[in-house]
Design a protein around this motif. Sequence first.
Motif, PDB file in Angstrom:
ATOM      1  N   UNK A   1       0.804  -1.224   0.000  1.00  0.00           N
ATOM      2  CA  UNK A   1       0.000   0.000   0.000  1.00  0.00           C
ATOM      3  C   UNK A   1       0.836   1.272   0.000  1.00  0.00           C
ATOM      4  N   UNK A   2       2.126   1.160   0.280  1.00  0.00           N
ATOM      5  CA  UNK A   2       2.967   2.361   0.365  1.00  0.00           C
ATOM      6  C   UNK A   2       3.029   3.130  -0.954  1.00  0.00           C
ATOM      7  N   UNK A   3       3.298   2.493  -2.104  1.00  0.00           N
ATOM      8  CA  UNK A   3       3.281   3.265  -3.359  1.00  0.00           C
ATOM      9  C   UNK A   3       1.910   3.876  -3.650  1.00  0.00           C
ATOM     10  N   UNK A   4       0.843   3.196  -3.259  1.00  0.00           N
ATOM     11  CA  UNK A   4      -0.497   3.742  -3.479  1.00  0.00           C
ATOM     12  C   UNK A   4      -0.723   4.976  -2.609  1.00  0.00           C
ATOM     13  N   UNK A   5      -0.242   4.908  -1.372  1.00  0.00           N
ATOM     14  CA  UNK A   5      -0.298   6.079  -0.485  1.00  0.00           C
ATOM     15  C   UNK A   5       0.485   7.240  -1.074  1.00  0.00           C
ATOM     16  N   UNK A   6       1.697   6.970  -1.544  1.00  0.00           N
ATOM     17  CA  UNK A   6       2.529   8.028  -2.126  1.00  0.00           C
ATOM     18  C   UNK A   6       1.862   8.657  -3.340  1.00  0.00           C
ATOM     19  N   UNK A   7       1.314   7.810  -4.221  1.00  0.00           N
ATOM     20  CA  UNK A   7       0.683   8.335  -5.428  1.00  0.00           C
ATOM     21  C   UNK A   7      -0.531   9.186  -5.078  1.00  0.00           C
ATOM     22  N   UNK A   8      -1.352   8.712  -4.140  1.00  0.00           N
ATOM     23  CA  UNK A   8      -2.535   9.485  -3.757  1.00  0.00           C
ATOM     24  C   UNK A   8      -2.126  10.814  -3.113  1.00  0.00           C
ATOM     25  N   UNK A   9      -1.153  10.780  -2.205  1.00  0.00           N
ATOM     26  CA  UNK A   9      -0.681  12.009  -1.560  1.00  0.00           C
ATOM     27  C   UNK A   9      -0.128  12.975  -2.603  1.00  0.00           C
ATOM     28  N   UNK A  10       0.677  12.470  -3.532  1.00  0.00           N
ATOM     29  CA  UNK A  10       1.271  13.318  -4.570  1.00  0.00           C
ATOM     30  C   UNK A  10       0.199  13.940  -5.450  1.00  0.00           C
ATOM     31  N   UNK A  11      -0.763  13.147  -5.875  1.00  0.00           N
ATOM     32  CA  UNK A  11      -1.829  13.664  -6.743  1.00  0.00           C
ATOM     33  C   UNK A  11      -2.659  14.727  -6.033  1.00  0.00           C
ATOM     34  N   UNK A  12      -2.981  14.483  -4.770  1.00  0.00           N
ATOM     35  CA  UNK A  12      -3.786  15.458  -4.031  1.00  0.00           C
ATOM     36  C   UNK A  12      -3.009  16.747  -3.759  1.00  0.00           C
ATOM     37  N   UNK A  13      -1.716  16.625  -3.465  1.00  0.00           N
ATOM     38  CA  UNK A  13      -0.900  17.832  -3.288  1.00  0.00           C
ATOM     39  C   UNK A  13      -0.843  18.624  -4.588  1.00  0.00           C
ATOM     40  N   UNK A  14      -0.640  17.963  -5.708  1.00  0.00           N
ATOM     41  CA  UNK A  14      -0.588  18.664  -6.993  1.00  0.00           C
ATOM     42  C   UNK A  14      -1.921  19.341  -7.301  1.00  0.00           C
ATOM     43  N   UNK A  15      -3.009  18.684  -6.940  1.00  0.00           N
ATOM     44  CA  UNK A  15      -4.328  19.235  -7.212  1.00  0.00           C
ATOM     45  C   UNK A  15      -4.592  20.475  -6.382  1.00  0.00           C
ATOM     46  N   UNK A  16      -4.240  20.404  -5.113  1.00  0.00           N
ATOM     47  CA  UNK A  16      -4.560  21.511  -4.205  1.00  0.00           C
ATOM     48  C   UNK A  16      -3.478  22.578  -4.161  1.00  0.00           C
ATOM     49  N   UNK A  17      -2.259  22.222  -4.499  1.00  0.00           N
ATOM     50  CA  UNK A  17      -1.158  23.198  -4.488  1.00  0.00           C
ATOM     51  C   UNK A  17      -0.261  22.923  -5.685  1.00  0.00           C
ATOM     52  N   UNK A  18      -0.613  23.439  -6.849  1.00  0.00           N
ATOM     53  CA  UNK A  18       0.185  23.186  -8.061  1.00  0.00           C
ATOM     54  C   UNK A  18       1.650  23.561  -7.856  1.00  0.00           C
ATOM     55  N   UNK A  19       2.541  22.682  -8.348  1.00  0.00           N
ATOM     56  CA  UNK A  19       3.968  22.910  -8.175  1.00  0.00           C
ATOM     57  C   UNK A  19       4.532  22.328  -6.909  1.00  0.00           C
ATOM     58  N   UNK A  20       3.681  21.746  -6.067  1.00  0.00           N
ATOM     59  CA  UNK A  20       4.165  21.150  -4.819  1.00  0.00           C
ATOM     60  C   UNK A  20       4.919  19.858  -5.102  1.00  0.00           C
TER      61      UNK A  20
END
Length: 729
Positions: free
Chosen positions: A242-261
Motif C-alpha cells: 500500500x505504500x506506493x499507493x499512499x505516495x501516489x494518492x498524496x502526490x496527486x492530491x498535493x498537486x491538485x490543491x497546491x500546483x507545483x508542490x
Amino acid sequence: MDPDQGDGPGVGGLEGDQGDGPAVGGLEEDGAAAPQPPAGSDGPQSCLDPSDSDAHEFVTFRPSSLPVQHYAPGSSAPVSSGLRTLSELLSWGRSSASPLDVATVPLAARHPPLATSGQRTLVSHDMMGGYLDDRFVQGTESEAPYAFYHWQHIDIFNYFTHNLVTVPPAVWINAAHRHGVLVTGTFITEWTKGAAVCEAFLTDEESYRQVADRLVQISHHHGFDGWLVNIENSLSGGAVRNTPLFLRYLTDQMHLRRPGSLVIWYDSVMEDGKLKWQNELNARNRIFFDACDGLFTNYNWKESSLEAMGSMAAEDAALGGRRADVYVGVDVFARGKVVGGMLDTNKALKLIRKHNFSAAIFAPGWVYETIPDKTSFRLHQDKFWALLSDWLEPHRSTTTLPFVSSFCQGFGKALYWRGQLEKTGGWFNLSAQELQPLYGQEALRAPPEEGGGGGLRARGCPEEAWSGGSSLLLEGQLAAAEPPGVRFRVLSLSLPLPPVSLVTLVFKSSAGVSISPELRWIKDKATEVTGRPAALEDSDPVVRTLDRLSGGWGRGGWTVRCYRLELQDCELREVLVWVQREQPHDVAFSCRLGEVMVLDQAGLQAPREAVRGVCIEDVVWHRAPGGALRLSATLRWSFPPRLWRYFHLSWRRLRGPGPRAQAGPPVPLGRAYSTLFRLTELEVPGPPARVELRVEPVLKEGLLVPEALWGRRSLSYSGPVETSGDQDL
C-alpha cells in the motif's frame, strides 16, 4: 534521516487527520493558505464588529481555552509545533489549528522555473531537535540565533525533526517563499513505534487516504509546498504493497490543491518491506520513486552508485527524463562512510554534478552547531557556501513594485528604522528577512576589462543598519595600477519596470571613493542592456516630494541618493553598485549599503489606504506576581498585502484606573509581519479602565501613512481584580 543510525540515516515525517477539518475536496483551489473562519465563530471572545468603536470586557482570571500546543508555556506567545502521534494527525482540524502559524508570503515565481532546472539543490534543515528560536511565530529575543540567507543557491527547503509530522515554522516559509524556494514538511516513522504507525495507516485504502488527506490539509493551512516522506522502519507485506499507493494518492492530491508542490521519498525501505538503505536509485526502491516527485538518497554512496544510476537513466527513457528528481544525499556532519561533508562538502557536490543529478544537503547548520562562538557563525556559513558555489545553479525570484530591500537577514544585534536605533538587544524573526543580495564570488568584481580590482568582499554586517538588523558591507582595495572602479553585483531579480522608475540607494562609504548604482535590464524580452539611471539633485521636485512623503531622510550619517530611469517594456534583472577611486593612489574602501528601492514615479501621489476591521479576540487576563493586571489578546485587521512591509503596533491608556487618570502617551508593542498579532501579557491599568490599540502600516516604499488612516480599537474593561487562580496562557 538520522546519519547516526544503522548503515544509513533516514529522514522523514508523516501524519494526517480528519477530525473536524474539511475534506480535501473542500480546500481552497488556489493553493494559498486556507482562510480562517470568521473571528469569534469558534471561541469565547468574539471579533468586534468593525462599526463598534469600543469593546467591553469583564475581567476574570479563568483558565485560558486556547490550545496549549500553539502557545509557549507560561505565556500566550504563539509558537510553531509538529504532531507526535497518529491520533493527533487524524484528529487535526482547521478550527483547532493555529491561525497565527500561517505563512503570509506567497511563493514567488523564479527563473529558471524549478521544473526546467536540471540540477537542483535541496537543503534539509535538521538542527538540535528543531523548533528552537524559529518556533516563535512573531520572533523572539536572541543573542546568537541561526539563520539561512543563501537562498538564491537552493531550490527546496525541507524542515526536519523526528516528530511524526514536522510542520515548518511560518517564519521559514516566509523567508523561503520570498526567494522563490519551495518548503516541505517531514512525515517520518521510526523504530518499533513507527512500524506500529505504518501497520495502522497502511492497512487499507481508506486508512492511507485519511492520512494523506490530513497531510494535504495541514500543508494547505500553513502555506507550505509538500512533504518529505521517510519510512524508517520495516514494513509488513500488506503495508509495503500500500505504500506506493499512499505516495501516489498524496502526490496527486498535493498537486491538485497546491500546483507545483512536491512529495519526495527518502531512500530507506525496499520493495520487499525490509529497511535497508540503498544509497542510490535502483530496482529495489524504484517503485516508490515512480509513485511520487523524487527520491532523496541515503548518504553512504560512492561514485560507482552515481555511475550505476547514470547507466539506468541511459537505458530507461522514463528515468532519463527524471534525473533531476534524484536528490543525492550529502550529510554535512560526514557521519558514516561518505564522500565529503563538513568543509569538504564541495567534493561531494562536484561528483554529483559530474553525473548530472540533483543534490540534497542534510544539516548545513553544522556551520553553527560545531562552533563555540555562535555569534560568529556568519563567517563559517559564508565560507561553507562559497566553497559550494561552483556546483550550485543560482536562480532569481520575481518581484513587483514597489521593490525594497534593506538586506536584513532576519536577525541582528539591534533593530533599526531609517538609520535610527529603534530597539537594542539581539532579536530573531525570519519573517523580517528581505530579499537577500548575492554573497561570495557571485557578488564580486566584474571582469578586469570592465574595471576589475582585487581583494573584494560582500557580506552581511549587523554592526549598523538602515532598516532591520543588518546591512550589506562592501570592502576591498582599489590599486592605483588597476582601473579606478569596480562593480559589485548586489541583487539578482526579475522586476517588470514602469515607464518612469525612481531608484533610491542608501549608503555610508569611506573617504576617497564615489558610489553609484548600475542596472541591467532586459529589453524586448531578449536584449540585455547595462546602464546607469540619471542622478537627481536634492532640489528636484520629485526628490523633494519623496522626501516629504517619507518624513525626511539623511539621518544618522547615511546618504540617500535618488535616480530616474525611463524605459518602455523592460524588466530589471540586476542591481549593481559601482565603487570608484577618486585618488591617484591605492585606496582601501568600505561601503555599507543600507537599502535599494525601486518604485513607480506615477504612484507617489496615489491615495493612501486605511487599515480596516481591527478586531480583538481570544482575550486572556493575568495577574502578575506583583499584583499588576496583564492582558493577552489577538488583534486582527485588514490591509492590502501588496502595500505593506510590516506594521508598527502600539497602545495607550485612555482612562483609568479611576475617573481622574489622564490619557497616556503611545507605547510601542513591536512589529507585526502579518495582519494577525498576539499581544502577550501587556501590563495595563487596573479596572475600571479603557485602552486603545493602534496599528500603523509601514509601506514598502517608506511613505508615511497619515495617522487618521491607522487602525484603532478601544477596549474598556471592568470587574473585580481578585485572582481566582492562575492560568497557563
